[in-house]
Write an enzyme that holds these catalytic residues in place. Structure first.
Site, short mmCIF file in Angstrom:
data_model
loop_
_atom_site.label_atom_id
_atom_site.label_comp_id
_atom_site.label_asym_id
_atom_site.label_seq_id
_atom_site.Cartn_x
_atom_site.Cartn_y
_atom_site.Cartn_z
N LYS A 10 0.71 -1.20 -0.03
CA LYS A 10 0.02 -0.10 -0.08
C LYS A 10 0.76 1.25 -0.25
CE LYS A 10 -3.64 -2.29 2.41
NZ LYS A 10 -4.87 -2.11 3.45
N TYR A 50 -12.35 -2.55 -3.57
CA TYR A 50 -12.76 -2.52 -2.13
C TYR A 50 -14.59 -2.49 -2.30
CZ TYR A 50 -8.43 -2.25 0.23
OH TYR A 50 -6.98 -2.22 0.65
N PHE A 58 -15.26 3.64 7.18
CA PHE A 58 -13.86 3.88 6.71
C PHE A 58 -13.61 3.69 5.25
CE2 PHE A 58 -14.23 -0.63 7.55
CZ PHE A 58 -13.77 -1.48 6.69
N ARG A 86 -1.59 -14.25 4.11
CA ARG A 86 -2.56 -13.52 5.14
C ARG A 86 -1.93 -13.81 6.35
NH1 ARG A 86 -7.15 -10.34 3.85
NH2 ARG A 86 -8.24 -11.23 5.64
N THR A 92 -5.53 -7.24 10.69
CA THR A 92 -5.86 -5.82 10.10
C THR A 92 -5.20 -4.89 11.01
OG1 THR A 92 -7.97 -6.86 9.19
CG2 THR A 92 -7.47 -4.58 9.38
N ARG A 103 2.54 -6.73 9.34
CA ARG A 103 1.96 -5.38 10.13
C ARG A 103 2.34 -5.25 11.38
NH1 ARG A 103 -4.06 -7.30 7.41
NH2 ARG A 103 -4.11 -6.06 5.62
N ASN A 117 -2.07 -0.31 7.13
CA ASN A 117 -1.33 -1.29 7.62
C ASN A 117 -0.59 -2.16 6.22
OD1 ASN A 117 -3.52 -2.37 5.77
ND2 ASN A 117 -4.56 -3.31 7.41
N HIS A 120 -2.21 -5.45 1.29
CA HIS A 120 -3.21 -6.12 1.05
C HIS A 120 -2.96 -7.68 0.73
CE1 HIS A 120 -7.23 -7.23 -0.55
NE2 HIS A 120 -6.48 -7.64 -1.62
N GLU A 131 -9.44 -10.02 -7.97
CA GLU A 131 -8.66 -9.02 -7.85
C GLU A 131 -7.45 -9.01 -8.80
OE1 GLU A 131 -7.70 -9.37 -3.42
OE2 GLU A 131 -9.65 -8.67 -3.22
P1 DAT Z 1 -7.75 -6.78 5.59
O1 DAT Z 1 -7.07 -5.82 4.83
O2 DAT Z 1 -7.10 -7.32 6.66
O3 DAT Z 1 -8.22 -7.89 4.78
P2 DAT Z 1 -10.52 -5.71 5.53
O4 DAT Z 1 -10.76 -6.19 4.00
O5 DAT Z 1 -11.28 -5.98 6.56
O6 DAT Z 1 -8.96 -6.02 6.18
O7 DAT Z 1 -10.24 -4.18 5.34
C1 DAT Z 1 -9.85 -3.41 4.16
C2 DAT Z 1 -8.80 -2.39 4.83
O8 DAT Z 1 -9.62 -1.42 5.31
C3 DAT Z 1 -7.96 -2.85 6.06
O9 DAT Z 1 -6.81 -3.11 5.35
C4 DAT Z 1 -7.80 -1.34 6.69
C5 DAT Z 1 -9.05 -0.76 6.64
N1 DAT Z 1 -9.81 -0.84 7.46
C6 DAT Z 1 -10.65 -2.10 8.07
N2 DAT Z 1 -11.29 -2.07 9.14
C7 DAT Z 1 -11.05 -0.77 9.50
C8 DAT Z 1 -11.69 -0.10 10.56
N3 DAT Z 1 -12.40 -0.67 11.39
N4 DAT Z 1 -11.16 1.01 10.85
C9 DAT Z 1 -10.55 1.56 9.76
N5 DAT Z 1 -10.03 1.14 8.84
C10 DAT Z 1 -10.28 -0.11 8.68
MG MG Z 2 -9.67 -7.63 3.07
#
Ligand code: DAT
Ligand code: MG
Length: 137
Positions: A10, A50, A58, A86, A92, A103, A117, A120, A131
Site C-alpha cells: 500500500k 474494495y 472507513f 494472510r 488488520t 503488519r 497497514n 493487502h 482482484e
Molecule cells: P484486511 O486488509 O485485513 O483484509 P479488511 O478487508 O477488513 O481487512 O479491510 C480493508 C482495509 O480497510 C484494511 O486493510 C484497513 C481498513 N480497515 C478495515 N477495518 C477498518 C476499521 N474498522 N477502521 C479503519 N480502517 C479499517
Molecule cells: Mg480484506
C-alpha cells in the site's frame, strides 16, 4: 494447480521505503512473484477492489489513502499462498498484529480514520481471481 493471490504494498509501505523488505519476506517464505508493477490506483479501480466495504465509515478514507501515492501490485504464486500470505501479513490492526508478521513488525496506528497497514492480500480463491483481473486485466 498452483494457487495465486493478489498482494498490494500500500502507499504507506511504498512511501516508507519498505517495498523491498515486504517482497523479501514473501520470497523468503518460498512464494514466487509472477507479476509485479508500480502503479498509482484510480478511484474506479479502488471502488471495484474494495466493493465489499462500500458504505462502511472507513470506506472513503480507505479509498483516499489508497490513491495518495503509488502502490506495488503483485501476483504471488504457491500452494496455499492465499492463506500463507494472510498469515505473513498479520491481523488488520497493526497495533495488535502479532510480532513476526509484516503488519506487526513494520506497522503502527497513526490516529487516522483508516488503518494504514502496509499490505493487502486476497482472502479467498474467488477474491484472488477477481482482484487479479482488476489490477492486471
Ligand atoms: P484486511 O486488509 O485485513 O483484509 P479488511 O478487508 O477488513 O481487512 O479491510 C480493508 C482495509 O480497510 C484494511 O486493510 C484497513 C481498513 N480497515 C478495515 N477495518 C477498518 C476499521 N474498522 N477502521 C479503519 N480502517 C479499517
Ligand atoms: Mg480484506
Amino acid at each position: 494447480m498452483t494457487q495465486r493471490t493478489l498482494v498490494l504494498v500500500k502507499p504507506d509501505g511504498v512511501q516508507r521505503g519498505l517495498t523491498g523488505q515486504i517482497l523479501a519476506r514473501i520470497e523468503a517464505k518460498g512464494y514466487s512473484l509472477a507479476e509485479l508493477k508500480h502503479v498509482t490506483a484510480t478511484r474506479e479501480v479502488l471502488e471495484q477492489h474494495y466493493a465489499e466495504h462500500q458504505g462502511k465509515p472507513f470506506f472513503e478514507p480507505l479509498v483516499e489513502f489508497m490513491m495518495s501515492g503509488p502502490v506495488v501490485a503483485a501476483v504471488v504464486e504457491g500452494d496455499r499462498v492465499i492463506e500463507g500470505f494472510r498469515s505473513l501479513a498479520g491481523a488488520t490492526e497493526p497495533t495488535t498484529a502479532a510480532p513476526g508478521t509484516i503488519r506487526g513488525d513494520l506497522g503502527r496506528d497513526w490516529g487516522e480514520k483508516v488503518q494504514k497497514n502496509l499490505v493487502h492480500g486476497s482472502d479467498s480463491p474467488e477474491s484472488a481471481e477477481r482482484e487479479i483481473g482488476i489490477w492486471f486485466g
